[in-house]
Every structure is written in structure tokens, then in C-alpha cells.
Scaffold this motif. Sequence first.
Motif, PDB file in Angstrom:
ATOM      1  N   PRO A 163       0.837  -1.203   0.000  1.00 39.74           N
ATOM      2  CA  PRO A 163       0.000   0.000   0.000  1.00 39.74           C
ATOM      3  C   PRO A 163       0.871   1.252   0.000  1.00 39.74           C
ATOM      4  CG  PRO A 163       0.037  -1.000   2.175  1.00 39.74           C
ATOM      5  CD  PRO A 163       0.725  -1.962   1.255  1.00 39.74           C
ATOM      6  N   TYR A 164       0.481   2.228  -0.789  1.00 37.27           N
ATOM      7  CA  TYR A 164       1.324   3.387  -1.033  1.00 37.27           C
ATOM      8  C   TYR A 164       0.693   4.689  -0.570  1.00 37.27           C
ATOM      9  CZ  TYR A 164       4.486   6.431  -3.765  1.00 37.27           C
ATOM     10  OH  TYR A 164       5.393   7.368  -4.158  1.00 37.27           O
ATOM     11  N   ALA A 165      -0.622   4.810  -0.695  1.00 40.05           N
ATOM     12  CA  ALA A 165      -1.254   6.124  -0.645  1.00 40.05           C
ATOM     13  C   ALA A 165      -1.832   6.524   0.706  1.00 40.05           C
ATOM     14  CB  ALA A 165      -2.371   6.176  -1.691  1.00 40.05           C
ATOM     15  N   GLY A 166      -1.991   5.624   1.636  1.00 39.70           N
ATOM     16  CA  GLY A 166      -2.698   5.956   2.863  1.00 39.70           C
ATOM     17  C   GLY A 166      -4.147   5.525   2.786  1.00 39.70           C
ATOM     18  N   LEU A 167      -4.923   5.911   3.798  1.00 38.52           N
ATOM     19  CA  LEU A 167      -6.282   5.425   3.958  1.00 38.52           C
ATOM     20  C   LEU A 167      -7.298   6.561   3.877  1.00 38.52           C
ATOM     21  CD1 LEU A 167      -5.625   3.111   7.036  1.00 38.52           C
ATOM     22  CD2 LEU A 167      -5.878   2.364   4.661  1.00 38.52           C
ATOM     23  N   LEU A 168      -8.512   6.191   3.511  1.00 39.69           N
ATOM     24  CA  LEU A 168      -9.680   7.063   3.576  1.00 39.69           C
ATOM     25  C   LEU A 168     -10.629   6.502   4.623  1.00 39.69           C
ATOM     26  CD1 LEU A 168     -11.863   9.142   2.390  1.00 39.69           C
ATOM     27  CD2 LEU A 168     -12.579   7.200   0.961  1.00 39.69           C
ATOM     28  N   GLN A 169     -11.119   7.356   5.528  1.00 39.36           N
ATOM     29  CA  GLN A 169     -12.165   6.910   6.441  1.00 39.36           C
ATOM     30  C   GLN A 169     -13.511   7.198   5.812  1.00 39.36           C
ATOM     31  OE1 GLN A 169     -12.299   8.636  10.415  1.00 39.36           O
ATOM     32  NE2 GLN A 169     -13.128   6.717  11.214  1.00 39.36           N
ATOM     33  N   GLY A 170     -14.275   6.145   5.575  1.00 34.77           N
ATOM     34  CA  GLY A 170     -15.541   6.282   4.901  1.00 34.77           C
ATOM     35  C   GLY A 170     -16.654   6.766   5.804  1.00 34.77           C
ATOM     36  N   VAL A 209      -4.666   8.133  -2.769  1.00 35.15           N
ATOM     37  CA  VAL A 209      -5.712   7.920  -1.786  1.00 35.15           C
ATOM     38  C   VAL A 209      -7.079   8.080  -2.432  1.00 35.15           C
ATOM     39  CG1 VAL A 209      -5.825  10.328  -1.028  1.00 35.15           C
ATOM     40  CG2 VAL A 209      -6.418   8.491   0.571  1.00 35.15           C
ATOM     41  N   LEU A 210      -8.052   7.327  -1.952  1.00 36.83           N
ATOM     42  CA  LEU A 210      -9.407   7.384  -2.465  1.00 36.83           C
ATOM     43  C   LEU A 210     -10.158   8.570  -1.867  1.00 36.83           C
ATOM     44  CD1 LEU A 210     -10.195   3.601  -1.970  1.00 36.83           C
ATOM     45  CD2 LEU A 210      -9.811   4.699  -4.187  1.00 36.83           C
ATOM     46  N   THR A 211     -11.282   8.918  -2.481  1.00 35.12           N
ATOM     47  CA  THR A 211     -12.218   9.873  -1.900  1.00 35.12           C
ATOM     48  C   THR A 211     -13.615   9.289  -2.034  1.00 35.12           C
ATOM     49  OG1 THR A 211     -12.890  12.215  -1.876  1.00 35.12           O
ATOM     50  CG2 THR A 211     -12.615  11.173  -4.022  1.00 35.12           C
ATOM     51  N   GLN A 212     -14.545   9.800  -1.229  1.00 36.14           N
ATOM     52  CA  GLN A 212     -15.906   9.275  -1.269  1.00 36.14           C
ATOM     53  C   GLN A 212     -16.858  10.394  -1.653  1.00 36.14           C
ATOM     54  OE1 GLN A 212     -17.366   7.474   2.395  1.00 36.14           O
ATOM     55  NE2 GLN A 212     -18.634   6.043   1.227  1.00 36.14           N
ATOM     56  N   GLY A 213     -17.711  10.122  -2.642  1.00 36.10           N
ATOM     57  CA  GLY A 213     -18.662  11.110  -3.105  1.00 36.10           C
ATOM     58  C   GLY A 213     -19.902  11.154  -2.244  1.00 36.10           C
ATOM     59  N   SER A 214     -20.716  12.175  -2.462  1.00 39.78           N
ATOM     60  CA  SER A 214     -21.972  12.300  -1.721  1.00 39.78           C
ATOM     61  C   SER A 214     -22.923  11.157  -2.031  1.00 39.78           C
ATOM     62  CB  SER A 214     -22.636  13.645  -2.051  1.00 39.78           C
ATOM     63  OG  SER A 214     -22.875  13.766  -3.447  1.00 39.78           O
ATOM     64  N   ASP A 215     -22.687  10.461  -3.151  1.00 44.50           N
ATOM     65  CA  ASP A 215     -23.494   9.301  -3.509  1.00 44.50           C
ATOM     66  C   ASP A 215     -23.043   8.028  -2.804  1.00 44.50           C
ATOM     67  OD1 ASP A 215     -21.092   8.918  -4.774  1.00 44.50           O
ATOM     68  OD2 ASP A 215     -21.903   8.852  -6.814  1.00 44.50           O
ATOM     69  N   GLY A 216     -21.985   8.126  -1.995  1.00 45.26           N
ATOM     70  CA  GLY A 216     -21.495   6.969  -1.252  1.00 45.26           C
ATOM     71  C   GLY A 216     -20.458   6.149  -1.976  1.00 45.26           C
ATOM     72  N   TYR A 217     -20.265   6.391  -3.282  1.00 44.92           N
ATOM     73  CA  TYR A 217     -19.284   5.638  -4.046  1.00 44.92           C
ATOM     74  C   TYR A 217     -17.859   6.108  -3.724  1.00 44.92           C
ATOM     75  CZ  TYR A 217     -22.617   3.206  -7.062  1.00 44.92           C
ATOM     76  OH  TYR A 217     -23.609   2.378  -7.550  1.00 44.92           O
ATOM     77  N   LEU A 218     -16.925   5.201  -3.902  1.00 43.60           N
ATOM     78  CA  LEU A 218     -15.507   5.534  -3.810  1.00 43.60           C
ATOM     79  C   LEU A 218     -15.028   6.009  -5.172  1.00 43.60           C
ATOM     80  CD1 LEU A 218     -14.260   2.385  -1.844  1.00 43.60           C
ATOM     81  CD2 LEU A 218     -14.860   4.624  -0.885  1.00 43.60           C
ATOM     82  N   TYR A 219     -14.254   7.070  -5.196  1.00 45.92           N
ATOM     83  CA  TYR A 219     -13.679   7.590  -6.436  1.00 45.92           C
ATOM     84  C   TYR A 219     -12.163   7.601  -6.315  1.00 45.92           C
ATOM     85  CZ  TYR A 219     -18.324   9.045  -7.923  1.00 45.92           C
ATOM     86  OH  TYR A 219     -19.637   9.047  -8.312  1.00 45.92           O
ATOM     87  N   GLY A 220     -11.488   7.298  -7.426  1.00 45.75           N
ATOM     88  CA  GLY A 220     -10.038   7.278  -7.402  1.00 45.75           C
ATOM     89  C   GLY A 220      -9.456   7.302  -8.800  1.00 45.75           C
ATOM     90  N   VAL A 221      -8.135   7.299  -8.859  1.00 47.38           N
ATOM     91  CA  VAL A 221      -7.422   7.251 -10.134  1.00 47.38           C
ATOM     92  C   VAL A 221      -6.398   6.132 -10.075  1.00 47.38           C
ATOM     93  CG1 VAL A 221      -7.752   9.658 -10.812  1.00 47.38           C
ATOM     94  CG2 VAL A 221      -5.846   9.055  -9.302  1.00 47.38           C
ATOM     95  N   ALA A 222      -6.164   5.519 -11.223  1.00 47.33           N
ATOM     96  CA  ALA A 222      -5.182   4.454 -11.349  1.00 47.33           C
ATOM     97  C   ALA A 222      -4.306   4.751 -12.555  1.00 47.33           C
ATOM     98  CB  ALA A 222      -5.866   3.092 -11.525  1.00 47.33           C
TER      99      ALA A 222
END
Length: 471
Positions: A165-172, A213-226
Amino acid sequence: MAVCSDINRKHAKGLLGPFLTALICRFFISLVISGFGGSTEAFTFQEVAAFTNAPVGPAAPANPAGGLIQGTDGNFYGTSFAGGNFGLGTVFQMTSNGVVTVLASFNGTNGANPRGTMVTDNAGNFYGVTYGGGIQTNEGTVFKISMTGNLTVLHDFYADPGKNPYAGLLQGMDGNFYGTTESYGTVFKITPSGVFSNLSTYFGLNGESLNSVLTQGSDGYLYGVAGLKGFSAQGGVFFKLSTNGGMPTVVSQFAGTNGDKPFGGLTPWLGNYIGTTVSGGAYGLGSIFTTGTGVSNAYILRDYFNGLNGAYSYAPFMVSPFIYNLGSVYLFGGTATGGPSGQGVVFSYDVYNGYIGRVFFNGANGSGVYGQMVWSADGFVYGTTRFGGLYGRGTAFRTDTFGHFTSLTSFPQSDTPQPAYGGLIQTSNGDFYGITTQIGPDDAAGIFQLTPGGALGIFATLTNVPAAASD
């Protein structure tokens, strides 16, 4: 006490020249940049003071690769990729004045070489990842640590398809933590108690790695880039994924001159997301992009890095909590290289009007911003550089919203001198004095001065003696 033939003494009114060469714990370089005005405005560095705050006890942290997070106590907490008792990294605490204390050292079994910015829970504990280490292999861990330094390994990646793991964590929103792996790219979920599950191995199957690191939208989905691994391969995707796992949705793709290899994660902006790529763009040095959340919304180039304004942006954006002009959104970001000295920049960016100011690193005040910066309750932005400073092991800095910049402290050498066995004496002014075993390249002994507030400095150097001694 041994008698020396020469003492270079620091007086209250000044600093003698010979003292500089023997300095081990000194006031560090504070550099002030005036005026985040327009993009053509010149910035002038002025050396205000020089100091180093060496942690007492454990070996010093070195090369912070992640960002800082502010704890409930007002102090800042971060990780260093190297340093510590085993040379495998640390978790450290830093005050707003730059005083650094090591909380824990990684020893391999409990992890090695932490990356990314830690996150915190309501109880004040911090959660993070290490790129390597673990009980059986060198494939990384997820850890939890308290503000007092009690470190617990929540998960070891030795049995998982994804590694490192490289990026750290997101708390959902659900209180769980979500993260990614660079090797064989996966997205995972872990509860605060350490219950682990893989959500998707889609990216590994497609030869993509996840470094942001991921982010979470107002719709509850996880968003990210690869992005695709390797320096020659082009590509990358912006995706969304359910917190229940499954097949991700590819929202948009990257490649070529508009930007390549998205890296710094995503920052919400007016219902869309803004981020950076580490290559591509008009000069191949990266770009700034925005993109929407719907499949039909295409990637839109906002700006690009040309070298002078920075290059290779790995650090995530921050949105300013202050509003200067109606309709404008101001962001802070950092780059690993670029600028006049090629040592990286911190920039302020208006998504409508482009750059409004830059802070240039020159090596002495730091080099290479890789971790996320943080807005503090005192109104300043705090961050770290991975390299540069007095010892080439990184610095911590702060800047205000107008671009006035101060280099707070330097991460010192791991072999910083330790006090001799003679202990301390306190003088009538309240300061403490003691003897170090050696400082400087000639193994000269030294007398150090310590204030009740923790400021440490060399009061005198003792030359022509093999070592300090006490009777």
C-alpha cells in the motif's frame, strides 16, 4: 571535567563564525517569502534564524514521504519513510514551532517505510500504512497508533493478492477505512478493529497500479485514479467503485499530451473532482485536470506544469477554507521538482484564473513535496519535504494564504550526538547545560544549552580533546 584549549562560545548578542562548523543542534533556516500576488511577482527568501530540534531518545525520523495531520491536541502527526531506531521509518509528532518527537520506530515486523497521510478516529488514534515490512514477507501493513505511541498492526498483506500500500487510507462514511495497493492494484476495506476484505482486483488484472488515496462522493461511491506502471507506458483511469466491492466503473481515461499517470488523488470541486498527473501535458511534466462523475463527462485539462512552475506533482490538492473572490476556488498543491532550483514548489491555484503565486524550494529550505499538506486551526498550511534541509533528510514548513513561507525544522541525522553521562545543571536564568560526547567532523566535544521549553542549541565547542568526560 576535561579542559579544552579553545572554546568557541555563542553569546547572547551574537553568533561567532567558528561556531557554525561545529553546530549540531542549531536554529534552523526560516525563509520568508513575500507576496502571493500575481503570477509575475518575484519572491525573495530571507534567512531569519537557523535551528534544529533533535528528538530525545529514539533515532531521528528522516525523509517524510506522507503528509501531516493535526491531532486533537493541536500538534501535527506524520510518518517518515526512513530513520528511527531501525532505519525503517517512524511515526512522529511535531509542534507548530517545529519541535519533533519520535512516537514509534518501525522494525520490519510491525512494518517498514510508511507512506501516505495518516487518518484519525474520534478517539484520537491514527491509522496508516507501510509500504514494506510484515511478519512473513516485505509486502506492507496497516497500523494503528495512539498519540502516546502505542502501535498495533491491524493487517499484514502477505496473504493478499494486492501488496505494498502506497497512498494511505480514507475513512468512509460508515467508519471503516478504505485503501489501495500499488503492486497488483487492488482496493480494500478494513474496519477499525482490523477485519480486512478485498473489494476489487480489477486494476491488477489490467496491469494498473493504485498510488493515490481514495475519496468518497456524496453518492457513497468511492472515487479514485489508477495509472499504468513504468515510465514508458501511457495511460490511467478515473473510476468509481461501490463500498461493497465488485466491478469498478471507468469514468474517463488519460493518455498523452493532455496528461498521463494521475497520481495525487482527487479533490472535490463544485460537484466534480480536480487532480494532477505526474507526466503528460504540453511539456511532459504533468498537468492539472478536472472531471465529472458521470460516464459521459470527459476529462478536462485545466493547466500544465512547464518546469519553472513545478514538475511531477505527487501531492494531493487542498481546497482553501477562505474565499477571496466570488466564484473562485483556491487550491494549494506541491511538486516534487521544478522551479528555478529544480527542488520543487508549493503553489496556490485558482481553478478559473490559473496560478496566483508560488513558493520555490532551493534545497536548504527543503526539496520535493510528496505528501498532502494540511490546514491548521491557526490558519497556516503545514507540510513536509522529503529531501533537503540541513542534512538532506527533509524539512517541515508552513505558509499562510498569502504565501509567506517559513521553514520550521530539519529532520536531523540519525547519528546526532547524545549527551554524556554527566547529566544537566540549571543556571539562574532557568536554562539547562550539559556535555555531548562529540559534535562535528573532528569528534570535538560540546556544551549544549536546553531551555525549559525544549529549545536545544550548542553553547560551546570543545576542541583538541578526544571526547567529553565528567568526573
